[in-house]
Write an enzyme that holds these catalytic residues in place. Structure first.
Site: not given
Length: 374
Positions: A145, A122, A70, A153
């Protein structure tokens, strides 16, 4: 200003078309921005409805990455602006990202992802839900992460729970980087194709006799991909995960997170891949380790949509708490690689803090992803 996503339609031999989407920000390793999401989502929906489009092909511009994750620098700036308050912009970004990931997971037409180069965070969210996930000799895949105070996520609750023999827990806790062979072994990829065969792959896709029946189109693509892979299977890299499977099993057995973390960090082994994983866990966020552990326990029996709803709860809390912000600062802003985590180890993290992350700030009806899967 250059479009951050490029779209084109390849005409197939029988007149059908393949929609091609290219993430077009190679300088940022195609980091997934809000603008990219806002372009991708409506185009993918339109292609899903268009009769002449038989399949979709997603790739990244340049030779280095499909998508390195991301746009966390933008997220850092949003968190800075919000301070210790809840950030609407963080909510908006993750809501739109998870809606896009869910669309790919549930896409009715064949969805092909060229997972070449770096595929992290992401980027993995874009790849893992596709029906046909292709990796190359240069694929480098990870959910790192724990090193930035976040957690895996983009559907990690779903796909980490479906890996063999505690591999999901190990990869989530350590952020270990894996290759094409590992991706196939853990269920994150379907086919291996050398990078130099990309044009041959596209030629294969346009030569398929696509029809109007989705199930048959999937079968035709499966057959074509198996045939293409068969010619190059000998070029696959040696596996890290499978080679260390017994050690992963051994160290992830434990009655508590603290026991598992201690097992992983303290086991003596001469394996560079495993040693890097140990180091990432040792220096990572203790809160992130708890989030990984609990998300896999709580998410084991959740539907895909409920996994994304729980992840949005976690992500907005991560945006508010400060650990995520500190992790990004240390890695990408000041680049001192010296994050000042709230807790020194997993034993120090109190249960109330962990539960706060999982306590949704919305009612069921008010949740931004309430309509997902309905």
């Amino acid at each position: 200003m250059t479009d951050v996503v490029l779209f084109e339609e390849l005409i197939c031999d029988n007149g059908k078309k393949i929609g091609v989407a290219t993430l077009n920000s190679p300088k940022s390793l195609n980091a997934l921005s809000g603008d990219m999401i806002d372009l991708l989502y409506p185009q993918l929906e339109a292609w899903q409805q268009a009769k002449e489009i038989s399949a979709v092909f997603l790739q990244g511009a340049g030779e280095k990455a499909l998508c390195a994750g991301g746009d966390i620098v933008k997220l850092y700036n949003d968190m800075q602006e919000a301070g210790e308050e809840f950030s609407p912009s963080i909510e908006s970004y993750f809501t739109r990202e998870y809606q896009l990931d869910y669309l790919i997971h549930t896409y009715t037409k064949p969805f092909i992802v060229w997972g070449h180069g770096i595929v992290m965070g992401g980027g993995l969210g874009l790849m893992v839900g596709a029906s046909h996930r292709i990796v190359t000799e240069s694929s480098r895949i990870a959910m790192p992460e724990i090193s930035i105070g976040l957690y895996p996520d983009v559907g990690g609750t779903w796909f980490l729970n479906r890996m063999p023999d505690n591999c999901g827990l190990f990869l989530g806790l350590t952020g270990a980087s894996i290759n094409a062979s590992d991706a196939k072994y853990t269920g994150m990829a379907d086919y291996f194709v050398p990078a130099e065969q990309k044009q041959a792959l596209l030629a294969t896709l346009t030569s398929i006799n696509w029809g109007d029946t989705t199930a048959l189109n999937h079968e035709k693509l499966n057959d074509a991909m198996r045939e293409l892979e068969r010619s190059h299977i000998s070029k696959m890299p040696a596996t890290f995960v499978k080679a260390n499977q017994s050690l992963i099993n051994q160290t992830t057995q434990g009655e508590s997170l603290a026991e598992i973390v201690n097992n992983i960090i303290n086991v003596e082994v001469e394996d560079k891949w495993f040693n890097r994983a140990q180091s990432s866990l040792k220096h990572g966020s203790a809160i992130s380790a708890h989030l990984v552990y609990q998300q896999l326990i709580k998410g084991k029996r959740l539907s895909l949509a409920d996994c994304f709803r729980m992840e949005l709860d976690l992500s907005v809390k991560c945006g508010q708490y400060g650990e995520f912000q500190e992790g990004v600062r240390a890695l990408l802003i000041d680049k001192d690689n010296q994050p000042k985590w709230r807790f020194t180890d997993v034993e120090s993290v109190d249960a109330a803090t962990v539960e706060w992350f999982f306590d949704s700030k919305w009612s069921v009806q008010e949740h931004p992803l309430a309509s997902l899967g309905k």
